[in-house]
Design an enzyme around this catalytic site. Structure first.
Site, short mmCIF file in Angstrom:
data_model
loop_
_atom_site.label_atom_id
_atom_site.label_comp_id
_atom_site.label_asym_id
_atom_site.label_seq_id
_atom_site.Cartn_x
_atom_site.Cartn_y
_atom_site.Cartn_z
N ASN A 117 3.13 -45.30 -41.50
CA ASN A 117 4.05 -45.61 -42.58
C ASN A 117 5.23 -46.39 -42.02
OD1 ASN A 117 5.04 -45.17 -45.48
ND2 ASN A 117 6.80 -44.48 -44.27
N TRP A 128 15.88 -39.90 -44.10
CA TRP A 128 14.72 -39.95 -44.99
C TRP A 128 14.83 -38.79 -45.97
CZ3 TRP A 128 11.57 -40.34 -40.02
CH2 TRP A 128 11.48 -39.12 -39.35
N GLU A 176 1.93 -50.74 -44.95
CA GLU A 176 2.93 -51.80 -45.09
C GLU A 176 2.63 -52.99 -44.18
OE1 GLU A 176 4.72 -48.07 -46.61
OE2 GLU A 176 3.67 -48.60 -44.76
N ASP A 200 27.28 -46.21 -50.59
CA ASP A 200 25.87 -46.47 -50.88
C ASP A 200 25.66 -47.47 -52.00
OD1 ASP A 200 23.05 -46.04 -50.60
OD2 ASP A 200 23.48 -44.00 -49.99
#
Length: 485
Positions: A178, A196, A242, A291
């Site tokens: 991943n 994460w 990916e 953020d």
């Protein structure tokens, strides 16, 4: 495709999309302020290359690039395209294509840009990402993470944050790779946070290592072909590699090289590679961080990444981004992902005409959908279907309109929302997982979502008054006016 991140910057420079800044500029706040002004300029402004950034007042040996994908044009250029719609068209063709049975079928695929041979990566033993190797265990050179020009983005941030990392992990049971993007707060020269969230695949891999009682190998690549960054942020179906998608998008196989200290492979053309491990169960306070919601996220505990080696190119450039009050660079990256994967949404919901994620909704807060309505309550069916698809589960508000409404025009959607809805009849609430960064929910990671049916109501939906026609000019008069003026 771009053979290196520097090659991509050169393309931007030649196209008038890059501003070079030779004066010393601090990685503490100053780069953010200059970049934020560009990101909020018309069309996303220009990319910036800081040739002489400073870290705590000292010169950095590595230039800093920012806002490199912060416009529709630069986002397309990052993937070697004139327009992101080219890749979207290839995805749409691929969704409908059948496996080639003849040579002619294979040629048809190639003519439509579907060269799947390039999706498969190549494995190499040498690459520019290992021009310089620093093994931090027993390190005598003094080189560490503190030598990288990592930004402190906003005044109340808890420290410096790596904002454009592609994080490589493996499922310990299947070996499945991943590649995700999770911000990384720098704690010191050898450790960072690993942000994460509970819904992410990296966290899922970490949970399995925790259950097995094993140290988790992790590698972080920064830079290289920007297709890797795009692939790491793309909403790929679970289980789709990916790296395969990056190879498909760039039309050239990704060359992978094994790390020096962990059993992980990364792109050989990366500018920087951070190798190390996460010890499952070890947590540390991370944040605050300004953020993409436009607010600071609170301090919370996240896994710790221990760095065992840093490798980099001799001519490495440090790519980064900032997030904050929209619009920012991530808007254009998110829009590109939506355009490319819209065919997948349409495959699941053929009535969908278009989808938009307005910048004000910071991705997960607001979704506009136009549909070809055929039967009662079809808008609600689409809403609930979208809430069940991957990251769409975070969509706080979904507004569904008719096919003649341009969802890319927020003003037009708001007009339909206000004109075509009865709040009680045309809205619905559900309980669903919420984004970890959403500060409005009472409890972290869970909350309510709301959907609005702003389509024309049918008799089968209980509406019997006779829906009025939208005010429009006669087409013949419009054609006359076009010639008159």
């Amino acid at each position: 495709m771009h053979p290196s991140f520097r090659a991509f910057l050169q393309k931007l420079d030649e196209s008038g999309e890059l501003i070079r800044i030779s004066e010393p500029v601090a990685t503490e706040l100053q780069i953010t302020e200059l970049a934020d002004r560009q990101m909020k300029a018309a069309g996303g402004g220009k990319a910036l290359l800081f040739e002489n950034p400073t870290i705590d007042g000292k010169p950095s040996p590595f230039p800093v690039a920012i806002n490199t994908m912060g416009s529709y044009k630069r986002m397309a250029m990052a993937l070697g395209l004139e327009s992101i719609e080219e890749l979207a068209a290839q995805m749409q063709f691929l969704m409908k294509a059948k496996p080639p049975k003849t040579f002619r079928d294979a040629i048809t695929l190639l003519r439509n840009g579907i060269d799947l041979i390039h999706a498969r990566p190549k494995h190499v033993k040498n690459g520019p990402c290992k021009d310089v190797i620093h093994k931090l265990e027993g390190n005598t050179s003094g080189f560490s993470l503190n030598d990288l020009p990592v930004l402190k983005c906003w005044p109340m941030d808890g420290g410096r944050f790596i904002t454009f990392p592609t994080v490589y992990t493996k499922d310990p049971d299947t070996g499945e790779r991943n590649v995700g993007m999770y911000r990384m707060q720098v704690y010191d020269g050898q450790t960072t946070g690993m942000h994460w969230q509970v819904h992410k695949v990296g966290a899922r891999h970490g949970k399995r290592y925790y259950e097995r009682g094993e140290r988790m190998p992790v590698a972080v690549a920064i830079g290289g072909d920007p297709a890797y960054t795009f692939a790491a942020t793309a909403p790929l179906p679970d289980g789709l590699d990916e790296i395969l998608f990056a190879g498909f998008a760039r039309k050239k196989s990704v060359e992978l090289i094994k790390c020096e200290t962990v059993d992980i492979e990364v792109p050989a053309d990366s500018d920087f590679v951070l190798e190390g491990y996460v010890q499952p169960g070890e947590m540390r306070a991370e944040g605050p961080f300004g953020d993409h919601t436009g607010f600071y996220t609170n301090v919370d505990d996240y896994p710790v990444f221990h760095i065992t080696a840093i490798t980099h190119r001799k001519d490495a450039v440090y790519p980064c981004t900032i997030v904050g009050i929209p619009p920012m660079e991530d808007f254009y990256m998110g829009d590109a992902s939506l355009r490319v994967f819209l065919p997948i949404f349409k495959m699941n919901f053929p009535e969908i005409v278009d989808i938009a994620l307005p910048a004000e909704g910071v991705f997960h807060n607001l979704v506009f959908v136009s549909i070809k309505k055929q039967y009662p309550w079809q808008a609600f069916k689409v809403m609930h279907g979208l809430w069940g698809m991957g990251q769409m589960m975070f969509a706080k508000y979904i507004v569904v309109v008719d096919e003649d409404c341009d969802v890319q025009n927020t003003s037009e959607v708001l007009f339909r929302l206000c004109a075509n809805t009865d709040p009680q009849r045309d809205s619905t609430f559900i309980k669903n997982p919420s984004d970890s960064l959403d500060h409005a929910t009472t409890l972290a990671n869970i909350g309510s979502h709301m959907g609005f049916d702003a389509t024309k109501k049918l008799p089968g939906e209980g509406y019997t008054r006779g829906w009025p026609e939208l005010v429009k000019m006669d087409p013949a008069v419009k054609a006359w006016a076009d010639k008159f003026l």
